[in-house]
Write an enzyme that holds these catalytic residues in place. Structure first.
Site, PDB file in Angstrom:
ATOM      1  N   GLU A  15      80.173  17.095  31.885  1.00 44.64           N
ATOM      2  CA  GLU A  15      81.220  16.277  32.512  1.00 44.64           C
ATOM      3  C   GLU A  15      82.170  15.712  31.467  1.00 44.64           C
ATOM      4  O   GLU A  15      83.280  15.314  31.768  1.00 44.64           O
ATOM      5  CB  GLU A  15      80.593  15.123  33.308  1.00 44.64           C
ATOM      6  N   SER A  63      80.965  11.880  45.724  1.00 47.05           N
ATOM      7  CA  SER A  63      82.407  12.142  45.699  1.00 47.05           C
ATOM      8  C   SER A  63      82.722  13.436  46.437  1.00 47.05           C
ATOM      9  O   SER A  63      82.038  14.447  46.265  1.00 47.05           O
ATOM     10  CB  SER A  63      82.907  12.276  44.259  1.00 47.05           C
TER      11      SER A  63
HETATM   12  C1  LIG Z   1      84.121   6.471  41.739  1.00 47.86           C
HETATM   13  C2  LIG Z   1      82.665   6.811  41.754  1.00 47.86           C
HETATM   14  C3  LIG Z   1      82.279   8.111  42.016  1.00 47.86           C
HETATM   15  C4  LIG Z   1      80.924   8.454  42.054  1.00 47.86           C
HETATM   16  N1  LIG Z   1      80.580   9.755  42.354  1.00 47.86           N
HETATM   17  C5  LIG Z   1      79.260  10.070  42.446  1.00 47.86           C
HETATM   18  C6  LIG Z   1      78.872  11.394  42.826  1.00 47.86           C
HETATM   19  O1  LIG Z   1      79.729  12.261  43.080  1.00 47.86           O
HETATM   20  N2  LIG Z   1      77.569  11.679  42.920  1.00 47.86           N
HETATM   21  C7  LIG Z   1      76.594  10.755  42.645  1.00 47.86           C
HETATM   22  O2  LIG Z   1      75.438  11.081  42.701  1.00 47.86           O
HETATM   23  N3  LIG Z   1      76.927   9.470  42.285  1.00 47.86           N
HETATM   24  C8  LIG Z   1      78.244   9.127  42.185  1.00 47.86           C
HETATM   25  N4  LIG Z   1      78.592   7.834  41.842  1.00 47.86           N
HETATM   26  C9  LIG Z   1      77.535   6.845  41.651  1.00 47.86           C
HETATM   27  C10 LIG Z   1      77.323   6.405  40.217  1.00 47.86           C
HETATM   28  O3  LIG Z   1      76.714   7.423  39.469  1.00 47.86           O
HETATM   29  C11 LIG Z   1      76.514   5.129  40.252  1.00 47.86           C
HETATM   30  O4  LIG Z   1      77.325   4.137  40.856  1.00 47.86           O
HETATM   31  C12 LIG Z   1      76.077   4.679  38.878  1.00 47.86           C
HETATM   32  O5  LIG Z   1      75.115   5.552  38.347  1.00 47.86           O
HETATM   33  C13 LIG Z   1      75.498   3.251  38.905  1.00 47.86           C
HETATM   34  O6  LIG Z   1      74.549   3.088  39.890  1.00 47.86           O
HETATM   35  P1  LIG Z   1      74.641   1.837  40.893  1.00 47.86           P
HETATM   36  O7  LIG Z   1      75.999   1.825  41.475  1.00 47.86           O
HETATM   37  O8  LIG Z   1      73.483   1.919  41.798  1.00 47.86           O
HETATM   38  O9  LIG Z   1      74.509   0.559  39.970  1.00 47.86           O
HETATM   39  P2  LIG Z   1      73.168  -0.050  39.353  1.00 47.86           P
HETATM   40  O10 LIG Z   1      72.403   0.988  38.662  1.00 47.86           O
HETATM   41  O11 LIG Z   1      72.464  -0.858  40.385  1.00 47.86           O
HETATM   42  O12 LIG Z   1      73.772  -1.030  38.278  1.00 47.86           O
HETATM   43  C14 LIG Z   1      74.186  -2.372  38.555  1.00 47.86           C
HETATM   44  C15 LIG Z   1      74.437  -3.048  37.199  1.00 47.86           C
HETATM   45  O13 LIG Z   1      73.222  -3.086  36.450  1.00 47.86           O
HETATM   46  C16 LIG Z   1      73.410  -2.512  35.185  1.00 47.86           C
HETATM   47  N5  LIG Z   1      72.192  -1.832  34.756  1.00 47.86           N
HETATM   48  C17 LIG Z   1      71.412  -0.996  35.454  1.00 47.86           C
HETATM   49  N6  LIG Z   1      70.415  -0.518  34.695  1.00 47.86           N
HETATM   50  C18 LIG Z   1      70.569  -1.061  33.472  1.00 47.86           C
HETATM   51  C19 LIG Z   1      69.862  -0.951  32.244  1.00 47.86           C
HETATM   52  N7  LIG Z   1      68.793  -0.175  32.079  1.00 47.86           N
HETATM   53  N8  LIG Z   1      70.325  -1.648  31.193  1.00 47.86           N
HETATM   54  C20 LIG Z   1      71.411  -2.447  31.306  1.00 47.86           C
HETATM   55  N9  LIG Z   1      72.106  -2.598  32.434  1.00 47.86           N
HETATM   56  C21 LIG Z   1      71.693  -1.902  33.513  1.00 47.86           C
HETATM   57  C22 LIG Z   1      74.552  -1.523  35.384  1.00 47.86           C
HETATM   58  O14 LIG Z   1      75.212  -1.222  34.173  1.00 47.86           O
HETATM   59  C23 LIG Z   1      75.450  -2.260  36.361  1.00 47.86           C
HETATM   60  O15 LIG Z   1      76.270  -3.136  35.651  1.00 47.86           O
HETATM   61  C24 LIG Z   1      79.936   7.468  41.809  1.00 47.86           C
HETATM   62  C25 LIG Z   1      80.322   6.165  41.535  1.00 47.86           C
HETATM   63  C26 LIG Z   1      81.667   5.818  41.513  1.00 47.86           C
HETATM   64  C27 LIG Z   1      82.056   4.394  41.237  1.00 47.86           C
END
Ligand SMILES: Cc1cc2nc3c(=O)[nH]c(=O)nc-3n(C[C@H](O)[C@H](O)[C@H](O)COP(=O)(O)OP(=O)(O)OC[C@H]3O[C@@H](n4cnc5c(N)ncnc54)[C@H](O)[C@@H]3O)c2cc1C
Length: 721
Positions: free
Chosen positions: A586, A503
C-alpha cells in the site's frame, strides 16, 4: 569510500567527553592536517586549481560524519564555505594555501548571523579557530580578506567552535562573485549547515536508542515504555526527513538553477533547524536527569544545533523567504534536469522522461472526471475512466508481464501517481496490494481468474479486514469461516460476522476477506484469507456516511455466506502472513500520488493569492511556507524510499516512516489552508472541510499513527516490546 574516510577521521578525532573542550583550538589545529591530507579541504575546488571538483553531495557526506562525533574542527566554515567562495571568486593565490591546509580563514557574519558581513561593519567571525583571516562580501559581490586583529572572544552558546567579535576594516579585495555564484554559495552554505544538523541529530538518536535498551526502571528496559518509544519514533521520522531534504538540496546546489538551488536549500535548512531542536530535546527527555548535566554530551549537541539554526537565518527567516519566492511565481512546472549519472539523482532517465511525456499527452487527451464528494455518479464515472486508463496500458505497470502487467520499475509507478495527482485526476485504482497478494500467494487458477479482471479495471475489489472490535488489534477479529461440505458435495466455508470501514464495498464485485477459520490455533495462526464474490447470498452492505457526507466506506454483514474453499488464498491459517505482506504494497510509489495531490492543493491556494483572490499577512505566509516545507520533505523522502525499491527488494518496516510523514504533511497542509482561508473556511466549507476531515483520517487508516510509531520504534529502531 568518502563517507568511510570521513567516518574514520570523525571517530578518531571526535569529542569523547566534555574534558576535551579545554583543548578545542589545539585539537582543531591538529585535525586540520588530517583534513588536508585526506583532500577534504579541496572538495569544492576545481581540478584546475588542484582541487577535487566534488559535488555538494560529497561535501555534505563529510559534514554529516564530522558532526556526528562533534569533531572539533570548523569544517563547515573553513573547509566548505571558504574554499567555495575563493574558488568561485577565482582568488587562486589565497585559495592554494587554504586547500593545502597551510592557511586557515574564517567567515565574517553580520551580527544578526543572517548573512556574510559587508566590509567596514561590525561582525562576528565564525569558524575562527586557528584562522589568521576572515572573508567578507560587499553588496557588489566583491570578496574581501581581512586580517584578524583587535578581536574579542565571544563566550557563545556553542562550545565546539570558537567565535570572535570584531570591526571589519576595508580589507583586501581578492576577487568578485557573480549574483549566480552568490546564490549557489548561499545554497551550499545552508545545505552544509543542514548536513551538520543531520549529523548532530542522528548521533543524539543513536546514543538514545542504546540508552533506552540498556537503562532499566520498573524492572524492565525503559525503551519498552510506549511513551518513550513514540518520542524515539518521532525523532527517527524527523531525522530521516531531514536527511532526505538535505540530500535533495545537496544535489540541487549543482544541478538546479541558482534560484531553484536556493529554494531547495532553504527548505532543507528550515526543516533540519526545527527538527534538530525537537530531536535533541526528545533525546534529552529519554535520558532523564543525566542529559541535563554538564558531563553529558547531549547539551553540546543542542548548543551547536541552536547555533547552526541561527547561522544564515533560522526557520522563521527561511520560511518568509520561501513564501516570498513561491508566492511571487508559479513553481508547478519547475524543470528538473534529466538524470545523467548513476549517483544521487532526482531527474527522470531518458526512458522515464519519455514515459512521463506519453502519460501527460494521454491525460491531456482523456480528461479525468472531477474529484468531488465521492457520490455514486462520481464513482461510476471514475470506474469508466479507470477502465480507459487500463485499456491504454497505464495500470499494472510494475506487475510481471507473465501476469498481464508491464514489468516496469517502481519509478514508472511513481511517475504515474505523480502525474495523476498533479493533474487533479482520481488516484490510480488501489489494487496493487491485492494483485500482489494473489501473485505471491495464489495458485495458477486463481491468478488466471482474478488478475486480468483487476488489471483491466473491469472488476472492483474491497478489503474486508477491520471489524467493530478489531481495528488496530486486527488479529483479534472474530468473523468466522467453518469448513463444511455442501449438499452438492462442494468443499466450502460458511462465513458469519461483520466487517466495518470497508472502502468502496458499495461498488465492489469482490472482497478480500480476512477471517478466522482455525478455531483451535493460536490467535495469528488461526486466520485465513478468502476471496468472496460480493453478490453471494447472505452478504449485506450498509453504507456509512463520512463526516463530509460521502459513502466511500461501509459495514459488510456476513450471514451464513457459503464460499467455495477453492476461493481460499494461500493455505488455511496463512491469512495473517498474507495481510502483513500486502499492507507493505500500500506504501511506496502510491505515496507519490498523495504527495502530488497535496502539492496541487497547496499550489492552487498559492495561485489564488498571486491572483489576488485571497490576501495573506505574514503569519499566514509563514503557515503556508511551513506546510510546503513539510510537503517537500515528504515528497523527497518518498522518492528516496522508491529508489530503495528499484532493486526489487520487498517493502520493509521503514514504510511506517513514510506513512508518518504523510500524516504530518497532510495535517500541516490542512491547518495552513484553514489559516489562509480564515472566515471562508467556515462560510464556504465545501472543499476545505473534505480535505480537512481526510487529513484526520490519514492518521487512522492503513495503521494508525500510534501503531506506525510502535512499528518504527520496535522494528526500525529495535526497541524492546
Ligand atoms: C478512510 C478510512 C478507510 C478505511 N478503509 C478500510 C478498508 O478498506 N478495509 C478495512 O479493513 N479497514 C479500513 N479502515 C479501517 C482502519 O484500518 C481502522 O480504522 C484502523 O485500523 C484503526 O482501527 P479502529 O478504527 O478500530 O481504531 P482503534 O484500533 O480502536 O484505535 C483507537 C485509538 O487507539 C489507539 N491505539 C490502538 N491500539 C494501540 C496501541 N497498541 N498502541 C497505541 N495506541 C493504540 C489508536 O491509535 C487510536 O488512536 C479504514 C479507515 C478509514 C478511516
Amino acid at each position: 569510500m568518502l563517507r568511510e574516510t570521513a567516518a574514520r577521521i570523525a571517530a578518531a578525532n571526535g569529542l569523547a567527553s566534555v574534558e576535551d573542550l579545554g583543548s578545542i583550538d589545539d585539537r582543531a589545529t591538529a585535525i586540520w592536517g588530517v583534513f588536508a591530507d585526506a583532500g577534504l579541504l579541496a572538495l569544492r575546488v576545481p581540478e584546475s586549481s588542484g582541487g577535487m571538483d566534488a559535488s555538494a553531495i560529497e561535501v555534505c557526506v563529510v559534514a554529516v560524519e564530522l558532526a556526528a562525533t562533534m569533531t572539533p574542527a570548523p569544517f563547515v566554515v573553513q573547509g566548505a564555505i571558504v574554499p567555495s567562495i575563493l574558488a568561485a571568486a577565482q582568488a587562486s593565490s589565497v585559495l592554494e594555501p587554504v586547500v593545502g591546509g597551510e592557511r586557515r580563514l574564517g567567515v565574517a557574519m553580520s551580527v544578526d548571523l543572517q548573512r556574510i558581513a559587508r566590509p567596514t561593519t561590525e561582525a562576528v567571525c565564525v569558524g575562527a579557530a586557528g584562522a589568521d583571516g576572515v572573508l567578507s562580501i560587499g553588496d557588489d559581490g566583491s570578496v574581501h580578506l581581512h586580517a584578524i586583529s583587535e578581536t574579542t572572544a565571544i563566550d557563545g552558546l556553542d562550545l565546539t567552535q570558537s567565535m570572535l567579535r570584531t570591526r571589519l576594516d576595508a580589507g583586501q579585495q581578492v576577487g568578485t562573485l557573480s549574483e549566480d555564484d552568490r546564490h549557489r554559495i548561499h545554497a551550499l552554505t545552508l545545505t552544509v549547515l543542514a548536513a551538520d544538523l543531520v549529523g548532530l541529530m542522528q548521533a543524539a538518536l543513536d546514543e538514545t536508542v542504546v540508552y533506552l535498551r540498556d537503562r532499566q526502571q520498573f524492572g524492565k528496559p525503559i525503551g519498552s515504555f510506549q511513551a518513550l518509544q513514540h518520542l524515539a519514533a518521532d525523532a527517527a521520522v524527523l531525522v530521516e526527513a531531514s536527511r532526505s531534504s538535505m540530500l535533495r538540496a545537496s544535489w540541487a546546489v549543482d544541478r538546479l538553477t541558482p534560484a531553484g538551488a536556493l529554494l531547495a536549500a532553504r527548505q532543507a535548512k528550515a526543516y533540519a533547524g526545527r527538527a534538530a531542536r525537537s530531536v535533541i530535546e526528545a533525546c534529552t527527555q529519554c535520558h532523564g536527569g543525566v542529559a541535563v548535566t554538564w558531563e553529558h554530551l547531549m547539551h553540546l549537541r543542542l548548543r551547536r544545533a541552536l547555533l547552526d539554526d541561527q547561522l544564515f537565518g533560522d526557520q522563521r527567516v527561511q520560511l518568509l523567504a520561501i513564501a516570498a519566492t513561491r508566492l511571487a511565481e508559479d513553481h508547478t512546472d519547475a524543470e528538473i534536469p534529466p538524470s545523467t549519472t548513476d549517483g544521487l539523482n532526482f531527474g527522470d532517465s531518458p526512458d522515464e522522461a519519455e514515459f512521463r511525456a506519453g502519460l501527460r499527452a494521454w491525460l491531456h487527451d482523456n480528461p479525468a472526471p472531477e474529484v468531488g464528494d465521492g457520490d455514486d455518479a462520481e464513482m461510476d464515472a471514475q470506474h469508466v475512466w479507470h477502465r480507459m486508463l487500463a485499456d491504454a496500458g497505464w495500470v499494472g505497470l510494475t506487475f510481471p508481464v507473465a501476469y498481464g502487467g508491464r514489468g516496469l520499475s517502481p519509478a514508472h509507478e511513481a511517475i504515474l501517481n505523480d502525474e495523476l495527482g498533479a493533474f487533479g485526476a482520481p488516484p490510480a485504482p488501489a489494487i496493487n496490494h491485492i494483485t500482489n497478494a494473489i501473485r505471491l500467494f495464489g495458485n495458477e487458477d486463481q491468478k488466471t481468474e482474478h488478475l486480468s479482471g483487476m488489471l483491466s479495471c473491469r472488476l472492483r475489489w474491497c478489503q474486508g479486514f477491520s471489524e467493530p472490535n478489531a481495528g488496530s488489534d486486527l488479529a483479534s477479529l472474530t468473523t468466522r469461516g467453518e469448513r463444511f461440505t455442501t449438499a452438492d458435495g462442494t468443499d466450502a466455508y460458511r462465513v458469519n460476522g461483520q466487517k466495518i470501514w470497508t472502502s468502496e464495498a458499495l461498488w465492489a464485485q469482490w472482497c478480500l476477506l480476512l477471517l478466522r477459520t482455525e478455531a483451535d490455533a493460536p490467535q495469528h495462526r488461526g486466520l485465513s484469507m478468502l476471496m468472496v464474490p460480493m453478490d453471494t447470498p447472505g452478504i449485506e452492505v450498509t453504507p456509512i456516511e463520512t463526516a463530509y457526507g460521502s459513502r466511500e466506506f461501509a459495514a459488510v454483514f456476513f450471514d451464513d455466506v457459503v464460499v467455495p474453499a477453492e476461493n481460499l488464498l494461500g493455505n488455511p491459517g496463512q491469512g495473517w502472513e498474507i495481510a502483513m505482506a500486502l499492507l507493505g504494497f500500500e506504501r511506496g510509489p502510491a505515496d507519490m500520488g498523495w504527495t502530488a495531490r497535496l502539492g496541487r492543493q497547496l499550489s492552487l491556494v498559492e495561485a489564488a493569492i498571486r491572483d489576488g483572490q485571497l490576501s495573506v499577512d505574514d503569519v499566514q505566509r509563514h503557515s503556508l511556507a511551513e506546510a510546503w516545507v513539510e510537503l517537500e520533505a515528504l515528497r523527497v523522502h518518498v522518492q528516496r524510499s522508491t529508489s530503495a525499491r528499484l532493486d526489487g527488494s520487498a517493502p520493509g518496516p521503514e514504510g511506517s516512516i513514510d506513512k508518518l510523514l504523510m500524516t504530518r504533511a497532510d495535517q500541516r497542509i490542512s491547518h495552513a489552508l484553514y489559516d489562509v482561508l480564515a472566515a471562508r473556511a467556515v462560510l464556504e466549507p465545501e472543499r476545505f472541510w473534505q480535505s480537512y476531515v481526510w487529513s484526520r483520517a490519514q492518521s487512522i487508516f492503513g495503521g494508525t499513527q500510534q501503531v506506525q510509531r510502535n512499528l518504527v520504534a520496535q522494528r526500525v529502531l529495535g526497541l524492546p516490546r
